[in-house]
Design a protein around this motif. Structure first.
Motif, short mmCIF file in Angstrom:
data_model
loop_
_atom_site.label_atom_id
_atom_site.label_comp_id
_atom_site.label_asym_id
_atom_site.label_seq_id
_atom_site.Cartn_x
_atom_site.Cartn_y
_atom_site.Cartn_z
N PHE A 75 42.44 40.39 41.70
CA PHE A 75 41.90 39.35 42.57
C PHE A 75 40.41 39.56 42.78
O PHE A 75 39.90 40.68 42.69
N ASN A 76 39.72 38.48 43.04
CA ASN A 76 38.31 38.49 43.43
C ASN A 76 38.19 37.81 44.78
O ASN A 76 38.90 36.83 45.05
N LEU A 77 37.28 38.28 45.59
CA LEU A 77 36.94 37.62 46.84
C LEU A 77 35.49 37.15 46.78
O LEU A 77 34.60 37.94 46.41
N GLU A 78 35.27 35.89 47.09
CA GLU A 78 33.92 35.34 47.22
C GLU A 78 33.76 34.87 48.65
O GLU A 78 34.49 33.98 49.11
N VAL A 79 32.80 35.47 49.35
CA VAL A 79 32.64 35.25 50.79
C VAL A 79 31.33 34.53 51.06
O VAL A 79 30.27 34.92 50.54
N SER A 80 31.38 33.50 51.87
CA SER A 80 30.15 32.81 52.27
C SER A 80 30.17 32.57 53.77
O SER A 80 31.19 32.16 54.34
N GLN A 81 29.06 32.89 54.41
CA GLN A 81 28.92 32.67 55.86
C GLN A 81 28.21 31.34 56.04
O GLN A 81 27.08 31.15 55.59
N LEU A 82 28.88 30.42 56.71
CA LEU A 82 28.32 29.09 56.91
C LEU A 82 27.68 29.03 58.30
O LEU A 82 27.08 29.99 58.76
N GLN A 83 27.77 27.93 58.97
CA GLN A 83 27.12 27.78 60.26
C GLN A 83 27.69 28.75 61.29
O GLN A 83 28.90 28.90 61.41
N GLY A 84 26.80 29.41 61.99
CA GLY A 84 27.21 30.30 63.07
C GLY A 84 28.11 31.41 62.58
O GLY A 84 27.78 32.16 61.67
N ASP A 85 29.29 31.51 63.21
CA ASP A 85 30.22 32.57 62.87
C ASP A 85 31.32 32.08 61.93
O ASP A 85 32.32 32.76 61.74
N TYR A 86 31.14 30.93 61.35
CA TYR A 86 32.17 30.39 60.45
C TYR A 86 32.07 31.07 59.09
O TYR A 86 31.02 31.07 58.44
N VAL A 87 33.17 31.67 58.66
CA VAL A 87 33.22 32.41 57.39
C VAL A 87 34.23 31.75 56.48
O VAL A 87 35.36 31.45 56.89
N LYS A 88 33.83 31.53 55.24
CA LYS A 88 34.72 30.96 54.24
C LYS A 88 34.97 31.99 53.15
O LYS A 88 34.04 32.58 52.61
N VAL A 89 36.23 32.21 52.83
CA VAL A 89 36.60 33.18 51.81
C VAL A 89 37.39 32.47 50.71
O VAL A 89 38.40 31.81 51.00
N ASN A 90 36.93 32.60 49.49
CA ASN A 90 37.69 32.13 48.33
C ASN A 90 38.33 33.33 47.65
O ASN A 90 37.65 34.31 47.32
N VAL A 91 39.63 33.27 47.49
CA VAL A 91 40.38 34.31 46.80
C VAL A 91 40.77 33.77 45.42
O VAL A 91 41.45 32.74 45.33
N PHE A 92 40.35 34.46 44.38
CA PHE A 92 40.74 34.10 43.02
C PHE A 92 41.70 35.18 42.52
O PHE A 92 41.36 36.36 42.50
N ALA A 93 42.91 34.77 42.14
CA ALA A 93 43.92 35.74 41.72
C ALA A 93 44.55 35.28 40.41
O ALA A 93 44.56 34.09 40.09
N ASN A 94 45.07 36.24 39.65
CA ASN A 94 45.70 35.89 38.37
C ASN A 94 47.22 35.89 38.45
O ASN A 94 47.90 35.96 37.44
N GLY A 95 47.76 35.83 39.67
CA GLY A 95 49.20 35.76 39.84
C GLY A 95 49.54 35.82 41.32
O GLY A 95 48.69 36.15 42.16
N PRO A 96 50.78 35.51 41.68
CA PRO A 96 51.16 35.48 43.10
C PRO A 96 51.01 36.83 43.79
O PRO A 96 50.61 36.89 44.95
N ARG A 97 51.33 37.92 43.09
CA ARG A 97 51.16 39.23 43.72
C ARG A 97 49.67 39.53 43.92
O ARG A 97 49.28 40.12 44.94
N GLY A 98 48.83 39.13 42.96
CA GLY A 98 47.39 39.30 43.13
C GLY A 98 46.88 38.52 44.33
O GLY A 98 46.02 38.99 45.08
N ALA A 99 47.41 37.29 44.53
CA ALA A 99 47.02 36.51 45.70
C ALA A 99 47.42 37.23 46.98
O ALA A 99 46.65 37.27 47.95
N ALA A 100 48.61 37.79 46.99
CA ALA A 100 49.07 38.53 48.18
C ALA A 100 48.16 39.73 48.45
O ALA A 100 47.75 39.97 49.60
N TYR A 101 47.83 40.49 47.41
CA TYR A 101 46.95 41.64 47.59
C TYR A 101 45.59 41.20 48.14
O TYR A 101 44.99 41.88 48.98
N GLY A 102 45.07 40.05 47.65
CA GLY A 102 43.80 39.54 48.16
C GLY A 102 43.87 39.19 49.63
O GLY A 102 42.96 39.49 50.41
N LEU A 103 44.96 38.56 50.05
CA LEU A 103 45.14 38.22 51.45
C LEU A 103 45.28 39.47 52.31
O LEU A 103 44.72 39.55 53.42
#
Length: 693
Positions: A75-103
């Protein structure tokens, strides 16, 4: 990159009301039924709720790599801080278990009060499995049998299976991808109806064993499928071999290494087992001899490396070539000098396993030669490394012994070519001990059951012995992190562990406590200035004559220095632990379990250190009348600590400290009840104390 966008999570914190709203949507149909992803979402939601109002605005979106696979873990995590304290995280995974590990990674980072940053993760070890070592599903054992059809306690077995399913969830969160179940043998699962030996019927048509097998196969098959489907886990079974049921006789059938009868029995057993139990593979210990259980016998079929190679190949032929399952052959009583013969006489793609230590799981044992340049074994073949999180030599999960040693060891082992990591978890001595025979003492019914005997020593479940939180979680989690990144520093992990479970204010003190614990245990168990291990079997005092003779070669000043060093380190451990503020630990049971583990550790270190010195002083007082005052003082100090074990009756009994365990001894050639019982020694010393020196 293909966008699947199957999860959206956002948190809106109402500061005034203290309430939190965490709506989660899984919009991608491909993943809506993936339990491991749903489980990780639920866990992340719980963590964020616990941390509120610290994290006010957070959104997480999970995408898929183009190289998607249901077995994918990266999995990869791409993190971007938007306005104020709002944080957006994109999780890129190559399978369901990878998605779980990212979370899970997001949740654990927030728990540790650390900033979310971009990260890319792929595990170093492809297989990361935790073994349950005989505390659950300890088959075969008469303790599961009943007198009514189906002659086996299906309710009890289902309860233990349910615990293992729950355990798999903990393991997934920690970063494992497999669960292994140790069985003494697989006889409880097979009828041998497909055995290709003339005129041999193992079980008659009305034998209760047949009903037990049918019931057990049904329950365990469902359990295995549940773990596989819910968590995308592999499930392995870990038997010892070679066992024989009453209907098979080694002499009559001429069962030897490489014989047709051995091949027929092994193939019948594993073909039936793997046809009814959808296990992913077998981790097998081909021991030279072992213990009888549940009316079966255990036989020796090899004595040379050539014979062991033949036996291992017999199992390989059935399990791998015929049944298309994984096989790992554990190297049991095999030295590095034996390796060339074993390597050259087994299939080239056979996988082997060995403990990370040269001998047993003892802190002073060096790195196993199989993972060093002495053999290049893990370069020659695929290898699995075994490590002990349970710490059978350091408190059976009930104490604190953080394995910082693994930092160097696992990195070396990974660089030496090992591909799999097997972490030994909850363990019971009875998992490989007999339940009947003339060697058993105190028999009342002709056999004893080991089922449930040590089930209070758990790692992932609250019990009486860990008071709600087991500090051995630090070992299982550290091992899992090393499975992902074999260069993970012990100091970094211990600080993060402290932040997650004890709060930021306590993290440094918790890390210091963890980092002191291994050396304190090492000093406690030292038998000489060189740190060599002394006379114990696991956590139990076991004075082998030669070890005691070697200990008596040390001078009085050396023996005193060993005790002083150990008790000083115990004092340091206690002082470091005292710096933790209980009121700042997020979960009360966490501190309760920690405090209990530290108290038992320190008490054992002081008790055993004085006990060992008193052994030496008694010997020289009786034989040479040396230092009467020193002997009397040592006896007094030992008694002071021995009496404190009334606080911990379970450990005092199971560890043979102040109470004898009436059913522990099952091998008089190895144990002697009077020798192992520490209180008996102290009473002998007290009877020798003179009225005056």
């Amino acid at each position: 990159m293909m966008l699947l966008s199957f999860l959206f999570l956002s948190l809106f914190q109402s500061i005034s009301s203290g309430a939190s709203l965490i709506p989660i949507r899984i919009t991608e149909p491909l993943f809506q039924d993936e339990h491991c992803v749903q489980f990780a979402c639920s866990r992340l939601q719980g963590i964020i709720t616990e941390l509120s109002p610290t994290y006010v605005n957070l959104s997480v979106t999970v995408h898929s790599f183009d190289s998607f696979s249901y077995e994918g873990e990266s999995f990869n995590l791409e993190v971007s801080q938007l306005q104020g304290d709002y944080v957006k995280v994109n999780v890129f995974a190559n399978g369901p278990r990878g998605a779980a590990y990212g979370l899970f990674h997001i949740g654990h980072t927030l728990q540790a009060q650390q900033a979310l940053v971009d990260v890319s993760k792929t595990p170093d070890f492809a297989l990361r499995t935790e073994s349950e070592e005989g505390q659950l599903l300890d088959f075969p054992d008469r303790g599961y049998w009943t007198t009514q059809h189906p002659f086996i306690n299906t309710t009890l077995i289902q309860q233990e299976c349910d615990q293992l399913v729950e355990l798999a969830g903990y393991l997934l969160e920690d970063g494992y991808n497999s669960l292994t179940i140790l069985h003494h043998e697989l006889e409880a699962y097979v009828t041998y109806d497909n055995l290709k030996l003339a005129n041999v019927t193992v079980y008659g048509p009305n034998d209760p064993h047949r009903a037990r097998v049918a019931a057990l196969q049904s329950i365990i098959a469902k359990f295995v499928k549940e773990v596989q489907s819910k968590f995308r886990f592999k499930v392995y079974f870990q038997p010892y071999e070679l066992s024989l049921p009453p209907g098979l006789n080694q002499t009559t059938l001429n069962i030897t290494a490489g014989s047709n009868s051995l091949s027929a029995i092994v193939d019948a057993r594993y073909t039936e087992f793997l046809a009814t139990i959808p296990a992913d593979g077998i981790i097998i210990t081909v021991s030279d001899s072992w213990s009888p259980r549940a009316g079966n016998t255990f036989i020796k079929v090899w004595s040379t490396m050539e014979e062991l190679a033949l036996v291992a190949t017999t199992f390989y032929t059935s399990i791998v070539e015929k049944n298309r399952k994984d096989l790992v052959v554990r190297l049991w009583e095999v030295s590095s000098t034996d390796w060339p013969v074993l390597r050259d006489n087994t299939p080239s793609n056979m996988t082997f396993s060995a403990k990370q230590t040269q001998g047993d799981y003892i802190l002073s044992e060096p790195l196993n030669d199989f993972f060093s340049a002495k053999t290049n074994a893990s370069q020659d073949r695929k290898f699995m490394v075994l490590v002990d999180a349970f710490r059978e030599y350091n408190g059976w999960t009930s104490t604190l012994c953080f394995m910082q040693q693994w930092e160097q060891r696992i990195a070396e082992i990974y660089n030496a070519g090992a591909v799999s990591l097997n972490v030994w978890g909850a363990w019971s001595p009875g998992c490989t001990w007999p339940d009947s025979g003339p060697e058993l003492l105190n028999q009342s019914s002709g056999f004893k059951t080991w089922r449930g005997r040590w089930n209070d020593y758990r790692i992932y479940f609250p019990t009486k012995s860990n008071a709600g939180f087991s500090m051995t979680r630090a070992n299982t989690q550290y091992a899992a992190q090393l499975g992902w990144n074999s260069s993970t520093k012990a100091t970094d992990f211990s600080l993060s562990f402290g932040q997650r479970y004890f709060g930021t204010a306590n993290a440094a003190a918790l890390a210091q406590t963890l980092m002191l614990s291994e050396n304190a245990w090492r000093a406690t168990q030292a038998a000489g200035p060189d740190g060599r291990f002394d006379f114990q079997w696991t956590i139990v005092f076991n004075p082998h004559d030669q070890n005691m003779k070697d200990f008596f070669l040390h001078t009085e000043s050396e023996v005193t220095a060993i005790r002083v060093n150990a008790t000083n380190l115990a004092d340091e451990l206690e002082t470091a632990a005292s710096k933790i503020n209980p009121s700042l630990v997020p979960n009360k049971s966490t501190y309760t379990g920690f405090s209990s583990a530290v108290n038992k550790s320190v008490l054992y270190m002081r008790t055993y250190s004085w006990f060992k010195e008193t052994c030496w002083r008694y010997h020289f007082y009786i034989t040479k009348k040396l230092n009467c005052t020193g002997f009397v003082n040592a006896v007094s100090e030992t008694r002071k600590f021995m009496d404190m074990w009334s606080r911990y009756p379970q450990e005092a009994t199971n560890w043979q400290i102040s109470r004898p365990d009436p059913i522990l001894y099952s091998r008089p050639d190895f144990f002697n009840s009077e020798q192992l019982y520490m209180e008996k020694w102290v009473e002998t010393w007290e009877s020798a104390v003179p009225k005056s020196c």
